[in-house]
Motif scaffolding. Structure first.
Motif, PDB file in Angstrom:
ATOM      1  N   ALA A 127      32.350 -31.389  38.987  1.00 24.40           N
ATOM      2  CA  ALA A 127      33.258 -31.817  37.909  1.00 24.40           C
ATOM      3  C   ALA A 127      33.669 -33.252  38.146  1.00 24.40           C
ATOM      4  N   TYR A 128      33.790 -33.972  37.044  1.00 25.97           N
ATOM      5  CA  TYR A 128      34.181 -35.384  37.140  1.00 25.97           C
ATOM      6  C   TYR A 128      35.330 -35.623  36.171  1.00 25.97           C
ATOM      7  N   GLY A 129      36.497 -36.012  36.716  1.00 27.88           N
ATOM      8  CA  GLY A 129      37.669 -36.269  35.863  1.00 27.88           C
ATOM      9  C   GLY A 129      38.044 -35.062  35.004  1.00 27.88           C
ATOM     10  N   GLY A 130      37.962 -33.865  35.586  1.00 30.35           N
ATOM     11  CA  GLY A 130      38.360 -32.660  34.865  1.00 30.35           C
ATOM     12  C   GLY A 130      37.257 -32.108  33.972  1.00 30.35           C
ATOM     13  N   ARG A 131      36.139 -32.833  33.812  1.00 31.74           N
ATOM     14  CA  ARG A 131      35.052 -32.379  32.938  1.00 31.74           C
ATOM     15  C   ARG A 131      33.913 -31.872  33.821  1.00 31.74           C
ATOM     16  N   THR A 132      33.433 -30.675  33.512  1.00 31.21           N
ATOM     17  CA  THR A 132      32.338 -30.114  34.311  1.00 31.21           C
ATOM     18  C   THR A 132      31.033 -30.803  33.918  1.00 31.21           C
ATOM     19  N   ARG A 151      27.216 -26.693  36.176  1.00 30.31           N
ATOM     20  CA  ARG A 151      27.739 -25.455  36.763  1.00 30.31           C
ATOM     21  C   ARG A 151      26.562 -24.572  37.196  1.00 30.31           C
ATOM     22  N   GLY A 195      33.702 -37.573  41.955  1.00 31.27           N
ATOM     23  CA  GLY A 195      34.014 -36.262  41.384  1.00 31.27           C
ATOM     24  C   GLY A 195      34.151 -35.211  42.470  1.00 31.27           C
TER      25      GLY A 195
END
Lengths: 259, 237
Positions: free
Chosen positions: B12-17, B20, B56
């Motif tokens: 995840a980077y800055g809350g965005r996956t 996965r 991230g």
């Protein structure tokens, strides 16, 4: 390579000579047009005569100022380099010292000249200290800036090569920061004579600053101008020598400038 | 025995996956190519394997097939050659040893420089070299590290087509037998060099295994053209 370089450098010398001749003609023109008294503004010919008549005296004081400037510049640059290296290696040092360093810039260095004379006396030491103070910050801040802006790819490469942090600092970050340091040293070469002369104005028995005050007190304005010209020559020569050395050191970067 | 490598996990980077349950397998001693559009996370995967800063959070594992640590057994070559401009070709090639304060193996340095065709430029600085020569020097530096695993992050993308093709041939022969991950956005390059290709998209990784090949693969083979068509459909889905 050298042939390529000699062309532009000859052009630069020619441009500088032309600019100098223009200023001298303008100066003589002002003297003629305004008919100003020579104890207010002597003409270039009178100043040239003063330079010729007092050459020994001017050279004696110029050598003392030069010694102060060179010592101040060398020590100030060394102190700036060591500080920037320390701040780069120590996060705690950066947190503690950086605000103090920035705050110290709010104190006009010139205002410290009387104090330095009081503490260090009328000799060379107080003038060297003034020169150190005036060159220290530009060198520290430019070098630190360079050290903190090493291209990320170089650091990635060093990491994958399992480089110890000291090796990365000394073999990658320091060389990569040399162009920034060179800019700081070139600035310092112009500032250092200012520091030394201010120190001489506040209290000295030698040096070009002292000679200017002495000449002013005796209304020998031509001698004062002659000392000023000697100071300009000294500064230009120092800046040229430092510029040459710096350009050689950063030749690889393509950032060597024309000055 | 050259080890393989497996990466699996979430990032995840800055809350965005960014991805996965992703699984990437590098076959031992083979070239694996990672294809995908810009910003999809190809270079992030490579940086994770290299142990470099990604900015991230990664939750998962990166392990070599021989269960030995990955760290210290990876060489890295980036899109930009990352040659230090103040050093000569010789000193750039031996940079790793210099940084680790190991005695440089002069004969090996000279042999590798000869192998990449830079013998006559051994004492030149990067500023005196062409783009292709610089990348050849970077390849020699990568080979000098003599690691079983090599990560290549779009190393040929800035080169003109002819030089790129030369570099691909040179890299294929000099890196033979090593476990290589090549990140590229050029399907042709991946098909030429890869034994295995992963196409990375929003849906994860699609894997394509290619027929074995001695050196650089020709793209006019019908089986290769079929795989190429399937890769394009994944990348454009």
């Amino acid at each position: 390579m050298s042939a390529k370089r000699s062309g532009p450098s000859l052009v630069r010398i020619w441009e500088a000579t032309l600019a100098g001749m223009f200023l001298i003609i303008l100066w003589q023109g002002v003297v003629w047009v305004t008919e100003v008294e020579s104890f207010i503004l002597p003409g270039p010919l009178e100043v040239a005569a003063a330079l010729r008549d007092h050459a020994g005296l001017i050279l004696h004081h110029a050598l003392i100022t030069a010694a102060e400037v060179v010592a101040g510049l060398a020590l100030g640059v060394a102190a700036g380099i060591l500080t920037a290296l320390h701040l780069t290696m120590s996060r705690r040092g950066r947190k503690l010292l950086m605000p103090a360093l920035v705050m110290s810039q709010t104190i006009p260095v010139f205002a410290l000249a009387p104090l330095l004379t009081l503490w260090l006396g009328y000799g060379l030491a107080s003038k060297i200290a003034m020169a150190i103070l005036i060159v220290y910050f530009p060198v520290t801040s430019t070098f630190l800036d360079g050290l903190q802006n090493t291209p990320r790819g170089y650091l990635d490469l060093a990491r994958t090569m399992r480089s110890p942090s000291r090796s990365t600092l000394m073999q990658i970050r320091v060389p990569a920061a040399v162009p920034a340091l060179a800019s700081g040293i070139k600035l310092a070469a112009v500032y250092a004579p200012i520091g030394a002369v201010i120190g001489e104005w506040v209290g000295a028995s030698n040096g070009l600053g002292y000679l200017m005050l002495l000449a002013n007190g005796r209304v020998k304005i031509d001698l004062m101008f002659a000392a000023l010209i000697a100071l300009c020559v000294l500064t230009v020569a120092l800046r040229a020598a430092v510029g040459l050395a710096c350009n050689r050191a950063v030749e690889w970067s393509g950032l060597a400038d024309r000055t | 025995m050259t080890p393989g490598l497996r990466l699996e996990g979430d990032f995840a980077y800055g809350g965005r996956t960014l991805f996965r349950n992703l699984a990437l397998d590098l076959a031992p001693g083979e070239w694996t190519c990672l294809l995908g559009s810009s910003g999809i996370g190809k270079s992030t995967l490579l940086r994770l394997i290299a142990g470099l800063e990604t900015g991230g959070a990664f939750a998962g594992s990166i392990a070599a097939s021989d269960r030995q640590p990955v760290e210290g057994r990876i060489a890295y070559m980036a899109q930009s050659d990352l040659l230090l401009p103040w050093l000569t070709v010789r000193h750039n090639v031996s940079l790793g040893a210099r940084l680790r304060k190991e005695p440089p193996d002069r004969s090996r340095i000279e042999r590798l420089i000869r192998e990449v065709g830079l013998a006559s430029h051994i004492d030149s600085k990067p500023g005196q070299l062409s783009g292709g020569m610089r990348q050849r020097c970077a390849l020699a530096r990568t080979l000098m590290e003599d690691t079983p695993m090599v990560l290549l992050d779009e190393p040929f993308s800035a080169l003109d087509p002819a030089t790129r093709r030369q570099m691909q041939t040179l890299a294929a022969s000099t890196l033979r037998g090593r476990t290589v991950l090549l990140v590229t956005h050029d399907p042709g390059e991946a098909l030429r060099l890869g034994g295995r290709i992963y196409a990375m998209s929003q849906n994860g990784l699609d894997r394509f295994d290619l027929p074995p090949c001695e050196s650089i693969r020709e793209l006019d083979d019908p089986s290769v053209m079929d795989i190429q068509a399937r890769i394009f459909s994944v990348l454009h889905s």
